[in-house]
Design an enzyme around this catalytic site. Structure first.
Site, PDB file in Angstrom:
ATOM      1  N   SER A 248      99.303  88.934  60.606  1.00  0.00           N
ATOM      2  CA  SER A 248      98.277  88.846  61.647  1.00  0.00           C
ATOM      3  C   SER A 248      98.833  88.140  62.892  1.00  0.00           C
ATOM      4  CB  SER A 248      97.072  88.075  61.099  1.00  0.00           C
ATOM      5  OG  SER A 248      97.483  86.789  60.697  1.00  0.00           O
TER       6      SER A 248
ATOM      7  N   CYS B 281      97.902  98.492  59.728  1.00  0.00           N
ATOM      8  CA  CYS B 281      98.051  98.005  61.100  1.00  0.00           C
ATOM      9  C   CYS B 281      98.030  99.167  62.085  1.00  0.00           C
ATOM     10  CB  CYS B 281      99.345  97.231  61.246  1.00  0.00           C
ATOM     11  SG  CYS B 281     100.762  98.275  60.957  1.00  0.00           S
TER      12      CYS B 281
ATOM     13  N   GLU C  82      90.152  91.936  65.169  1.00  0.00           N
ATOM     14  CA  GLU C  82      90.743  92.944  64.284  1.00  0.00           C
ATOM     15  C   GLU C  82      89.947  92.883  62.978  1.00  0.00           C
ATOM     16  OE1 GLU C  82      94.635  92.132  62.576  1.00  0.00           O
ATOM     17  OE2 GLU C  82      95.064  94.270  62.470  1.00  0.00           O
TER      18      GLU C  82
HETATM   19  P1  NAD Z   1      98.639  87.214  57.233  1.00  0.00           P
HETATM   20  O1  NAD Z   1      99.084  86.890  58.599  1.00  0.00           O
HETATM   21  O2  NAD Z   1      97.466  86.486  56.676  1.00  0.00           O
HETATM   22  O3  NAD Z   1      99.840  86.937  56.179  1.00  0.00           O
HETATM   23  C1  NAD Z   1     101.116  87.473  56.393  1.00  0.00           C
HETATM   24  C2  NAD Z   1     102.136  86.564  55.719  1.00  0.00           C
HETATM   25  O4  NAD Z   1     102.080  85.277  56.327  1.00  0.00           O
HETATM   26  C3  NAD Z   1     101.907  86.365  54.225  1.00  0.00           C
HETATM   27  O5  NAD Z   1     103.144  86.399  53.568  1.00  0.00           O
HETATM   28  C4  NAD Z   1     101.254  84.998  54.148  1.00  0.00           C
HETATM   29  O6  NAD Z   1     101.576  84.316  52.955  1.00  0.00           O
HETATM   30  C5  NAD Z   1     101.839  84.270  55.340  1.00  0.00           C
HETATM   31  N1  NAD Z   1     100.897  83.296  55.905  1.00  0.00           N
HETATM   32  C6  NAD Z   1      99.536  83.358  55.909  1.00  0.00           C
HETATM   33  N2  NAD Z   1      99.021  82.300  56.550  1.00  0.00           N
HETATM   34  C7  NAD Z   1     100.062  81.543  56.959  1.00  0.00           C
HETATM   35  C8  NAD Z   1     100.164  80.313  57.678  1.00  0.00           C
HETATM   36  N3  NAD Z   1      99.087  79.663  58.094  1.00  0.00           N
HETATM   37  N4  NAD Z   1     101.386  79.841  57.948  1.00  0.00           N
HETATM   38  C9  NAD Z   1     102.498  80.498  57.529  1.00  0.00           C
HETATM   39  N5  NAD Z   1     102.450  81.657  56.834  1.00  0.00           N
HETATM   40  C10 NAD Z   1     101.249  82.178  56.562  1.00  0.00           C
HETATM   41  O7  NAD Z   1      98.427  88.796  57.169  1.00  0.00           O
HETATM   42  P2  NAD Z   1      97.824  89.669  55.986  1.00  0.00           P
HETATM   43  O8  NAD Z   1      96.374  89.411  55.882  1.00  0.00           O
HETATM   44  O9  NAD Z   1      98.663  89.536  54.777  1.00  0.00           O
HETATM   45  O10 NAD Z   1      98.094  91.139  56.552  1.00  0.00           O
HETATM   46  C11 NAD Z   1      97.227  91.786  57.442  1.00  0.00           C
HETATM   47  C12 NAD Z   1      97.652  91.588  58.873  1.00  0.00           C
HETATM   48  O11 NAD Z   1      98.985  92.078  59.040  1.00  0.00           O
HETATM   49  C13 NAD Z   1      96.806  92.367  59.857  1.00  0.00           C
HETATM   50  O12 NAD Z   1      96.590  91.557  60.983  1.00  0.00           O
HETATM   51  C14 NAD Z   1      97.672  93.564  60.206  1.00  0.00           C
HETATM   52  O13 NAD Z   1      97.398  94.146  61.460  1.00  0.00           O
HETATM   53  C15 NAD Z   1      99.017  92.954  60.170  1.00  0.00           C
HETATM   54  N6  NAD Z   1     100.054  93.953  60.007  1.00  0.00           N
HETATM   55  C16 NAD Z   1     100.798  94.280  61.094  1.00  0.00           C
HETATM   56  C17 NAD Z   1     101.760  95.244  60.994  1.00  0.00           C
HETATM   57  C18 NAD Z   1     102.605  95.615  62.176  1.00  0.00           C
HETATM   58  O14 NAD Z   1     103.559  96.325  61.970  1.00  0.00           O
HETATM   59  N7  NAD Z   1     102.309  95.163  63.371  1.00  0.00           N
HETATM   60  C19 NAD Z   1     101.982  95.885  59.771  1.00  0.00           C
HETATM   61  C20 NAD Z   1     101.212  95.518  58.673  1.00  0.00           C
HETATM   62  C21 NAD Z   1     100.243  94.541  58.803  1.00  0.00           C
END
Ligand code: NAD
Length: 505
Positions: A234, A289, A390
């Site tokens: 995210s 995404c 989102e």
């Molecule tokens: P997220 O940001 O919650 O988590 C992603 C990763 O970050 C995980 O491994 C998680 O453990 C880690 N994380 C979570 N909170 C954290 C923090 N406070 N500090 C450090 N690390 C942390 O995302 P999600 O819910 O797993 O995935 C969905 C999101 O990913 C959506 O926003 C989607 O749009 C995005 N996404 C983007 C793409 C792209 O190519 N742009 C592709 C796939 C998903």
């Protein structure tokens, strides 16, 4: 969460130096089967000592791995491709069990990951440098690209196989070693991948997995022996990863969230546009995404498109992803499902028309699984929460405008810039759109324009921090650094002292 716990709760540990490590930090998190709501596993969160051990192992493995010849690497990647190909069903099944996406979609995810392997089978060509003979008299100059060392990837829940493959396949092919920190929501695929890599012949220590949460991510970001970090997730976390990783001197590419707009012009084939909108908005329950979350209709396309989409909604088959007839599965967790459902109420309160409410799906109330039906919100405006946030669920917003310019302004004024698409039969309008759209990936009559493996994937604006897209040519660039060598072999006795700046002529 009140989910039941299955009798056989599997424990999911780490992979360090070619071996499973059960995990000894005492911290862990639950993993669910989203279709039943049952807890299926418990994932260990790595301790600082375990992370340091993984980094030390990867650092030691780098010394040999970077000398592994290009032709041997190509040979190995053909074997990796073959093994992944033969195990694609096992991998897809696991994705369905932990993420919830339907099996056909999970197989599609694995296929798109395989494309990345296909690309790096050409690594001898991809790493070819440049050579200038006689750049100055008696002097030759050549450039080479060398690996960085230990690299790391932090990945989201929504593509537990493909997104890690975007990263580690390129990183390893370029001669780096790698540490994967998968999403704690569906970590199982990472260990299957590790075993397949080992079985294909990848030397121990080249690929490692540490499971965990923010604590683990923070240790990765500050570890002095990790040279580069790839992140997908995210936007707030992507921003944090980019700022912290670069402040610690690392190369970082951090892909963030999205709000992908699909512009439908009055001359579009409305049936095709409606098929595309339904497929791209509700596929994988909107947890992509590159999902279409906003349809922007121009002029009289509005009523026709909304009617065509509405007619298609009752036919979307929602159920357990393992059932072959299911086209859409549950959402990943109960909390996420409930957050998504909250946008239906807020949109109504803020003036949108709720054409379809996903909470009317039987499975929403009757099942312990994290199901939500498809929702369609019409007459959405830019001040509504459903537009500003989102949502990342099966909710499609429709916005109506009078002109192409207003539609383009909506796309370009949105803070996200991952993908966007235009539906039209007018080539001039399509060309203008691809020229003007402020987004990293543009589709023309294609709703989910995820680039093929020999191009690269990435967004603009708040959808990407850093300047490299992922996989393809940008992936090779990100995981290597350039060295330029200038050399001469003068005959003995022909040199002299010259304190001037080196001259080329
Ligand atoms: P997220 O940001 O919650 O988590 C992603 C990763 O970050 C995980 O491994 C998680 O453990 C880690 N994380 C979570 N909170 C954290 C923090 N406070 N500090 C450090 N690390 C942390 O995302 P999600 O819910 O797993 O995935 C969905 C999101 O990913 C959506 O926003 C989607 O749009 C995005 N996404 C983007 C793409 C792209 O190519 N742009 C592709 C796939 C998903």
């Amino acid at each position: 969460m009140n989910a039941a716990v299955t009798a056989e709760l599997k424990t999911i540990g780490h992979w360090i130096g070619g071996e499973l490590v059960p995990g000894g930090s005492g911290r862990s998190g639950p993993v669910y089967n989203p279709a039943t709501g049952e807890q299926s596993g418990e994932v260990a969160f790595a301790s600082a000592e375990e992370i340091d051990r993984a980094v030390a192992t990867a650092k030691a493995a780098f010394t040999d791995w970077r000398t592994f010849s290009l032709s041997k690497r190509a040979d190995l990647f053909f074997r990796i491709y073959d093994l992944f190909d033969r195990h694609r069903e096992d991998l897809a099944r696991l994705l369905t069990l932990e993420h919830g996406k339907v099996l056909s979609d999970a197989l599609g995810e694995v296929q798109r990951g395989l494309e990345v392997i296909e690309y790096v089978c050409g690594i001898p060509t991809l790493l070819k440098g440049a050579y200038s003979e006689q750049a100055a008299t008696g002097i030759d100059v050549y450039s080479i690209r060398q690996p960085l060392g230990v690299t790391a990837g932090i990945t989201p829940f929504n593509f537990p196989a493909m997104v890690p493959m975007w990263m580690f396949i390129n990183a390893i092919a370029c001669g780096n070693t790698f540490i994967l920190k998968p999403s704690e929501k569906d970590p199982g695929a990472s260990l299957v991948v590790a075993e397949l890599l080992r079985d294909a012949g990848l030397p121990d220590g080249v690929f490692n997995v540490v499971q965990g949460d923010k604590v683990v991510v923070d240790r990765i970001l500050e570890h002095p022996d990790i040279k580069a970090v790839s992140f997908v997730g995210s936007t707030p976390i992507a921003k944090y990863i980019y700022a912290t990783g670069t402040a610690n001197g690392k190369r970082v590419q951090a892909l963030g969230g999205a709000k992908n707009h699909m512009v439908v012009l009055p001359d579009a084939d409305i049936g095709m546009a409606a098929d595309a909108a339904v497929s791209a908005a509700y596929g994988s329950a909107g947890e992509r995404c590159m999902a279409i979350s906003v349809a922007v209709t121009v002029g009289d396309a509005g009523d026709r498109l909304v009617d065509a989409i509405t007619a298609r909604l009752p036919k979307v088959k929602i159920g357990n992803g393992l059932e072959p007839e299911s086209e859409m599965g549950p959402l990943v967790t109960r909390e996420h499902r409930d957050r998504v459902a909250g946008y239906i109420d807020s949109a109504r309160e803020q003036g949108a028309t709720v054409v379809a409410d996903g909470r009317e799906l039987g499975l929403y109330g009757e099942s312990d699984g994290f199901f939500l039906g498809v929702s369609l919100l019409d007459h959405v405006t830019t001040d509504m929460d459903a537009y500003r946030d989102e949502i990342f669920g099966p909710v499609l917003c429709v916005m109506r405008v009078d002109t192409y310019d207003e539609a383009l302004a909506l796309v370009n004024d949105n803070p996200y810039g991952n993908g966007t698409a235009i539906f039209t039969r007018d080539g001039g309008a399509a060309r203008a759109f691809q020229f003007d759209a402020q987004a990293g990936m543009v589709g023309v009559n294609v709703p989910i324009p995820v680039p093929v493996g020999w191009f690269s994937f990435g967004g603009w604006k708040d959808s990407l921090f850093g300047d490299s897209h992922m996989y393809g040519p940008d992936g090779i660039h990100f995981y290597t650094k350039q060295k330029v060598v200038t050399e001469r072999w003068p005959d003995p006795g022909t040199s002299s002292v010259d304190l001037g700046f080196p001259k080329t002529r």
